[in-house]
Design an enzyme around this catalytic site. Structure first.
Site, mmCIF file in Angstrom:
data_model
loop_
_atom_site.group_PDB
_atom_site.id
_atom_site.type_symbol
_atom_site.label_atom_id
_atom_site.label_comp_id
_atom_site.label_asym_id
_atom_site.label_seq_id
_atom_site.Cartn_x
_atom_site.Cartn_y
_atom_site.Cartn_z
ATOM 1 N N TYR A 198 0.925 -0.955 -0.463
ATOM 2 C CA TYR A 198 0.061 -0.091 0.064
ATOM 3 C C TYR A 198 0.549 1.224 -0.349
ATOM 4 O O TYR A 198 0.493 2.467 -1.193
ATOM 5 C CB TYR A 198 -1.485 0.120 1.021
ATOM 6 C CG TYR A 198 -1.441 1.158 1.306
ATOM 7 C CD1 TYR A 198 -2.855 1.733 0.705
ATOM 8 C CD2 TYR A 198 -1.918 1.782 2.793
ATOM 9 C CE1 TYR A 198 -3.009 3.175 0.734
ATOM 10 C CE2 TYR A 198 -2.096 2.838 2.768
ATOM 11 C CZ TYR A 198 -3.068 3.684 2.106
ATOM 12 O OH TYR A 198 -3.454 4.847 2.283
ATOM 13 N N TRP A 207 -5.745 2.561 10.862
ATOM 14 C CA TRP A 207 -5.295 2.284 9.904
ATOM 15 C C TRP A 207 -5.646 0.929 8.993
ATOM 16 O O TRP A 207 -5.839 0.135 7.997
ATOM 17 C CB TRP A 207 -4.855 2.877 8.754
ATOM 18 C CG TRP A 207 -4.584 3.181 7.176
ATOM 19 C CD1 TRP A 207 -3.637 3.093 6.750
ATOM 20 C CD2 TRP A 207 -5.797 3.375 6.173
ATOM 21 N NE1 TRP A 207 -3.659 2.847 4.995
ATOM 22 C CE2 TRP A 207 -5.796 2.872 5.133
ATOM 23 C CE3 TRP A 207 -6.606 4.259 6.691
ATOM 24 C CZ2 TRP A 207 -6.149 2.991 4.172
ATOM 25 C CZ3 TRP A 207 -8.215 3.485 5.357
ATOM 26 C CH2 TRP A 207 -7.636 4.030 3.746
ATOM 27 N N GLU A 250 -11.451 5.905 4.878
ATOM 28 C CA GLU A 250 -11.495 6.806 6.959
ATOM 29 C C GLU A 250 -12.171 6.457 7.367
ATOM 30 O O GLU A 250 -11.583 6.983 8.786
ATOM 31 C CB GLU A 250 -10.267 7.928 5.770
ATOM 32 C CG GLU A 250 -9.430 7.852 5.293
ATOM 33 C CD GLU A 250 -8.145 7.679 5.960
ATOM 34 O OE1 GLU A 250 -8.185 7.340 6.499
ATOM 35 O OE2 GLU A 250 -6.796 7.806 4.626
#
Length: 198
Positions: free
Chosen positions: A17, A47, A39
């Site tokens: 990522y 995250w 988000e």
């Protein structure tokens, strides 16, 4: 020797990522909606937790199509609440649906949601030059202004800290450390970035 940003080293998926997506400027509304959903779901969580659920979110939320998500009804909320692949928080699920509706309103007003977002940056990414993770802020004047305006428009779970994480992910700011190989790569992408409305 160049080292990637230290936050991404937890798993191979995280590194991928970081190396392929994080900090790459985008004017793609579908991608903007995807990160808005993810988000917002992250609020109060890590995250990495949400990133690991990304494929499940894609299936649960109509491949991140805001027009389809905006039509989700109460029965769909109950279905989503029972889905173990996503964050099963009713308020977050309901806000994702209402955020999709507000997203469409901004699209109609500005021509695209990305155009609205980039208007806070004069259509050019900010190239930061942080040396350590301690230098990287949690918010900015842009994230304060955007989150304040989106809140007025009815968006939820998108305060300034979440908004700033969104800005980092979508390349509005280059927050790769100077020691990270991706800093130079994203700076080059930012220099050549020209959104489709220009």
């Amino acid at each position: 020797m160049k080292e990637p940003c230290p936050w991404c080293k937890a798993t191979p998926e995280y590194i991928k990522y970081h190396d392929e997506e994080w900090g790459v400027p985008s004017d793609d509304d579908r991608l903007h909606f995807e990160f808005l959903v993810l988000e917002s779901a992250q609020a109060g969580l890590s995250w990495l937790t949400v990133l690991n659920k990304r494929d499940c979110y894609r299936k649960a939320f109509a491949n991140f199509d805001p027009r389809k998500v905006a039509k989700f009804d109460e029965a769909m909320v109950e279905t989503l609440k029972a889905n173990p692949g996503i964050v099963r928080n009713r308020l977050k699920i309901e806000s994702t649906i209402s955020n999709a509706r507000h997203f469409l309103t901004i699209q109609k007003e500005y021509g695209s949601f990305a155009r609205y977002m980039w208007s806070y940056f004069d259509d050019k990414p900010i190239q930061n030059k942080w040396k350590t993770m301690a230098d990287v802020p949690a918010t900015s004047k842009e994230s304060d202004a955007i989150s304040k305006d989106l809140k007025k428009r009815g968006f939820k779970f998108f305060g300034s800290t979440i908004c700033y994480a969104n800005l980092q992910a979508l390349g509005f700011v280059n927050d790769h450390l100077l020691s990270c190989p991706r800093h130079k790569a994203c700076a080059e992408l930012g220099k050549n970035f020209r959104p489709h409305w220009l």
